[in-house]
Design a protein around this motif. Structure first.
Motif, mmCIF file in Angstrom:
data_model
loop_
_atom_site.group_PDB
_atom_site.id
_atom_site.type_symbol
_atom_site.label_atom_id
_atom_site.label_comp_id
_atom_site.label_asym_id
_atom_site.label_seq_id
_atom_site.Cartn_x
_atom_site.Cartn_y
_atom_site.Cartn_z
ATOM 1 N N ARG A 165 0.817 -1.198 0.000
ATOM 2 C CA ARG A 165 0.000 0.000 0.000
ATOM 3 C C ARG A 165 0.862 1.263 0.000
ATOM 4 O O ARG A 165 0.489 2.275 -0.552
ATOM 5 N N PHE B 142 1.383 3.258 -3.011
ATOM 6 C CA PHE B 142 0.336 4.064 -3.629
ATOM 7 C C PHE B 142 0.151 5.359 -2.876
ATOM 8 O O PHE B 142 -0.863 6.002 -2.976
ATOM 9 N N ILE C 23 3.134 9.004 -5.957
ATOM 10 C CA ILE C 23 3.000 8.379 -7.270
ATOM 11 C C ILE C 23 3.030 9.457 -8.346
ATOM 12 O O ILE C 23 2.438 10.507 -8.206
ATOM 13 N N ALA D 109 -4.385 8.898 -14.332
ATOM 14 C CA ALA D 109 -3.857 8.385 -13.062
ATOM 15 C C ALA D 109 -3.353 9.520 -12.195
ATOM 16 O O ALA D 109 -2.726 9.298 -11.169
ATOM 17 N N THR E 110 -4.781 9.359 -8.592
ATOM 18 C CA THR E 110 -4.932 8.033 -7.987
ATOM 19 C C THR E 110 -4.695 8.081 -6.495
ATOM 20 O O THR E 110 -3.696 8.611 -6.032
ATOM 21 N N TYR E 111 -5.628 7.498 -5.740
ATOM 22 C CA TYR E 111 -5.557 7.476 -4.280
ATOM 23 C C TYR E 111 -5.641 8.848 -3.634
ATOM 24 O O TYR E 111 -5.329 8.994 -2.448
ATOM 25 N N VAL F 74 -13.278 10.074 -10.631
ATOM 26 C CA VAL F 74 -12.762 8.711 -10.759
ATOM 27 C C VAL F 74 -12.015 8.527 -12.076
ATOM 28 O O VAL F 74 -11.106 7.710 -12.169
ATOM 29 N N LYS G 206 -9.927 9.217 -5.576
ATOM 30 C CA LYS G 206 -10.696 8.451 -4.601
ATOM 31 C C LYS G 206 -12.035 9.146 -4.339
ATOM 32 O O LYS G 206 -13.075 8.504 -4.280
#
Lengths: 507, 250
Positions: free
Chosen positions: A22, A25, A29, A263, A266-267, A293, A298
């Motif tokens: 994890r 991420f 990133i 991306a 992302t997260y 998204v 998130k």
């Protein structure tokens, strides 16, 4: 005899200090630019990204948190928390629909027992919307499965449909889950909403934490009312400047996704602030948060204000407590846009970040136009399309499919007058322009669906659509080409038969 | 099941289908009335950061319990590019299949990657007429599994026989769903562009003990990021199974 649960260890999802999968991420990133940009003549609209602000150095300053952090802190009974922490969050609303409901229910029953009861029959909202108006037996069976469960558990909010031949005779049926959640007052500032659908982030427009989860996670929530979540860091998007009359929120989010790539978030949480955001109505704010998204985000949030409170009046009787980012909150990055300088954009096949100016695509011949989905099938979206048709006065050159998101939207199309039309409704304007009759409200062809879905692309075609994703095969055929666009751009393109900048019609 | 050269422990092979064929005995759990108990346990587990290894230790396998988690996967690989979204992994028209029903689970697997454009991916992932794949390991670029938050994507891959995905990076929903379902191991590469150095059909090994990915056909070795605590969760068959196996849930 009551059993208790020892929650899975925090390290199972990767505690922040441990080198687990994890941690890879975490905020560092880097976005991957996976394809070349076409030459973009838009000038000076984005300031270079800034590093996160330096933390306060005096000990007396309170720990500052962003909206997302605050909502999660409140919902996990913590005074404070930081991005990267794994926390147990109390869920306010769990939503599921006909595609994921049966799977989620299957897991719930398997893990908690076939006679188990859901954690709270008033906090689960079951909304059939994806594959409804079809003769596909499995799709129809899935609606039966969620109905049986709703009856068995005495679920308070189940928006049932039984008669597929005429949606209007189903008084409970709503339509697209994310729009229904908003219209039925299930979205409230400061709360945590989870749904078994990627566009659950749509509800962030109400200043709440809302994100999509899978069946297993949802099955867990169904039984316990809690979920282990990792706190995302927040990216701040400051949108200032007067919104040009030819732009819509869809242009703004496509601009952003094109900037940071699919991306890029992302997260992470995406926070939308600024004078332009404040000027948007709730439906436009939903469009903005809906596609978070598509950038890998998130969740998305918009600070609640008078616009939010006014929208909620009469829709919900549940008390809510709005939450706002602290002055001293830390953001992982900040992007600034001068909206007054932006132009209508599209996302070319086959990626939501394949951004191009609409006017640069004017030689792209199209075969059809689709106006619908949670992203672009709300009342305001149809009003916008109607304005373009009204301004032109001409007929569309390609089949133009209209799929209202919910029953309420459908009714609005037939009842609300379009400003400047002398009292005409959207439906009248659409009819005069030669569009297809507005169809039964559902997700429709946004994601293809069973073969007999209305407006599904069953052959390779070029389509301009107000939907949210354009990866290969999204609307049906793998070789279909989808240009994502705002309702203005979609309507303008329908009138010319080519991808068209709406300024051709909206003066 | 593909023939492998290295010995592969039984538990690697479709932990999720084992779960379906031999349903784990369940007990009803009453959470609504036990929220206070739940809260106490949650607070206890979260406050013990230093001594966490002691409090929630993964029980050591006794001879009579299941084998230890797998450490290697070996077989042919299937190579993909960046941003492979869920509609390409499992086209939306197949989402009517309910993964918790065993026969529909198998059918879901038979449609894995049927959404890939054949112009870019001429080699079919699943031979027509069959319902599982010979390619046990997927090699992909960045942002694998983006798009929908539906679990059908990792589940379809697992149902088709995929054991591990080795990608540059993942969309959060795909990663999370892989763990929750135990469907596939979502492994991450240290460097970029590895997929460009591989070809579909190459014989590869994924070694979780040494954290390396070896392409035997090309004679190259790459570093993997450690799967960490997520490994045993997937080996057990997902979130619920792991919690039961380790005594977290009765």
């Amino acid at each position: 005899m009551a059993a208790t649960v020892v929650p899975p260890h925090a390290a199972f999802f990767g505690a922040k200090k441990e080198i687990g999968t994890r941690s890879s991420f975490s905020p560092s990133i880097s976005a991957h630019r996976c394809r070349k940009h076409s030459l973009n003549k838009v000038l000076a609209v984005m300031a270079p990204t800034q590093p996160s602000r330096a933390p306060a150095t005096t000990g007396s300053v309170k720990h500052g948190m962003t909206m997302t952090e605050k909502i999660l802190a409140k919902s996990s009974d913590r005074a404070k928390l930081e991005p990267g922490e794994n926390i147990w969050v109390n869920i306010d609303v769990l939503m599921t629909h006909d595609v994921c409901g049966p799977g989620t229910i299957g897991i719930f029953k398997k893990e908690f027992g076939k006679n188990a009861k859901v954690w709270d029959r008033e906090k689960i909202v079951i909304i059939p919307d994806h594959y409804i108006f079809t003769s596909d037996e499995r799709a129809n069976r899935n609606v039966d499965i969620i109905r049986d469960f709703a009856l068995e558990q005495n679920i308070k909010y189940f928006y049932d449909i039984k008669d597929l031949s005429n949606f209007k005779v189903n008084p409970d049926y709503k339509g697209v889950c994310h729009v229904a959640l908003a219209q039925e007052g299930h979205c409230r500032p400061g709360e945590v909403l989870l749904g078994t659908d990627s566009h659950t982030c749509n509800a962030g427009a109400f200043g709440q934490f809302a994100t999509g989860i899978g069946n297993t996670d949802a099955g867990f929530v169904m039984g316990t009312g809690k979920l282990l979540l990792k706190v995302p860091p927040t990216m701040r998007f400051v949108l200032d400047g007067e919104m040009p009359h030819y732009l819509l929120a869809k242009d703004l989010i496509l601009q952003i996704i094109g900037e940071i790539t699919v991306a890029g978030a992302t997260y992470k949480s995406m926070e939308f602030v600024g004078s332009t955001v404040e000027s948007l109505n709730m439906e436009e704010r939903m469009t903005l948060c809906n596609m978070v998204v598509e950038a890998g985000g998130k969740n998305g949030v918009v600070p609640p204000d008078e616009t939010t409170f006014k929208y909620l009046e009469g829709k919900t009787s549940v008390d809510y407590e709005p939450v706002y980012s602290d002055e001293s909150a830390k953001y992982i990055s900040e992007y600034r846009f001068d909206v007054s300088k932006l132009e209508p954009v599209v996302a070319k096949p086959h990626s939501p970040d394949n951004r191009a100016l609409a006017r640069e695509c004017k030689d792209v011949k199209i075969d059809r136009v689709y106006i619908g989905s949670c992203t672009g099938g709300k009342t305001e979206d149809f009003m916008a399309a109607a304005k373009v048709f009204l301004a032109s006065g001409k007929k569309v050159k390609v089949p133009t499919f209209l799929v209202p998101a919910t029953q309420k939207v459908w009714m609005d199309l037939y009842s609300l007058p379009v400003p400047g039309s002398g009292g005409k409704t959207c439906s009248q304007i659409f009819e005069e322009a030669g569009c297809d009759t507005p169809a039964s409200p559902s997700c429709g062809a946004c994601l293809g669906g069973p073969r007999d879905t209305y407006a599904r692309m069953n052959e390779p075609m070029v389509c301009v659509s107000t939907t949210n994703r354009n990866f290969p095969g999204r609307m049906g055929h793998k070789e279909g080409q989808i240009y994502l666009a705002s309702p203005y751009t979609a309507a303008a393109s329908a009138l010319t038969g080519y991808v068209t900048d709406p300024r051709e019609f909206v003066p | 099941m593909a023939t492998t050269q290295a010995p592969v422990p039984v538990s690697t092979i479709r932990a999720s289908s084992q779960r379906l064929q031999c349903p784990i005995k369940t007990h009803s759990l009453h959470f609504a009335t036990n929220s206070s108990n739940f809260d106490k346990l949650v607070k206890a587990s979260l406050s013990l950061k230093q001594s966490r290894k002691k409090t929630l230790t993964i029980p050591h396998a006794t001879p009579s319990s299941s084998p230890s988690p797998p450490t290697t996967f070996h077989g042919q690989c299937y190579v993909l590019g960046d941003n492979i979204d869920t509609d390409q992994i499992i086209p939306a028209e197949h989402l009517t299949l309910v993964p918790s029903k065993p026969d529909e689970y198998k059918k879901l697997g038979s449609f894995a990657f049927s959404g890939l454009p054949s112009s870019l991916y001429p080699i079919p992932f699943i031979e027509p007429g069959t319902d599982s794949t010979q390619y046990l390991i997927i090699i992909a670029g960045a942002n694998f599994g983006c798009g929908s938050s539906l679990e059908h994507a990792p589940v379809a891959l697992g149902a088709a026989g995929v054991q591990a995905v080795v990608a540059e990076s993942y969309a959060r929903t795909f990663f999370r769903n892989s763990l929750a379902t135990g469907a596939v191991y979502p492994l991450e590469l240290e460097q970029e562009g590895v997929n460009k150095q591989c070809t579909t059909g190459d014989i590869v090994t994924v070694d979780l003990e040494r954290n390396v990915f070896i392409n035997h056909t090309k004679g190259k070795e790459f570093v993997l990021k450690p799967i960490g605590d997520a490994g045993p969760v997937i080996a057990a068959g997902g979130m619920f199974a792991y919690a039961r196996k380790t005594g977290m849930i009765p």
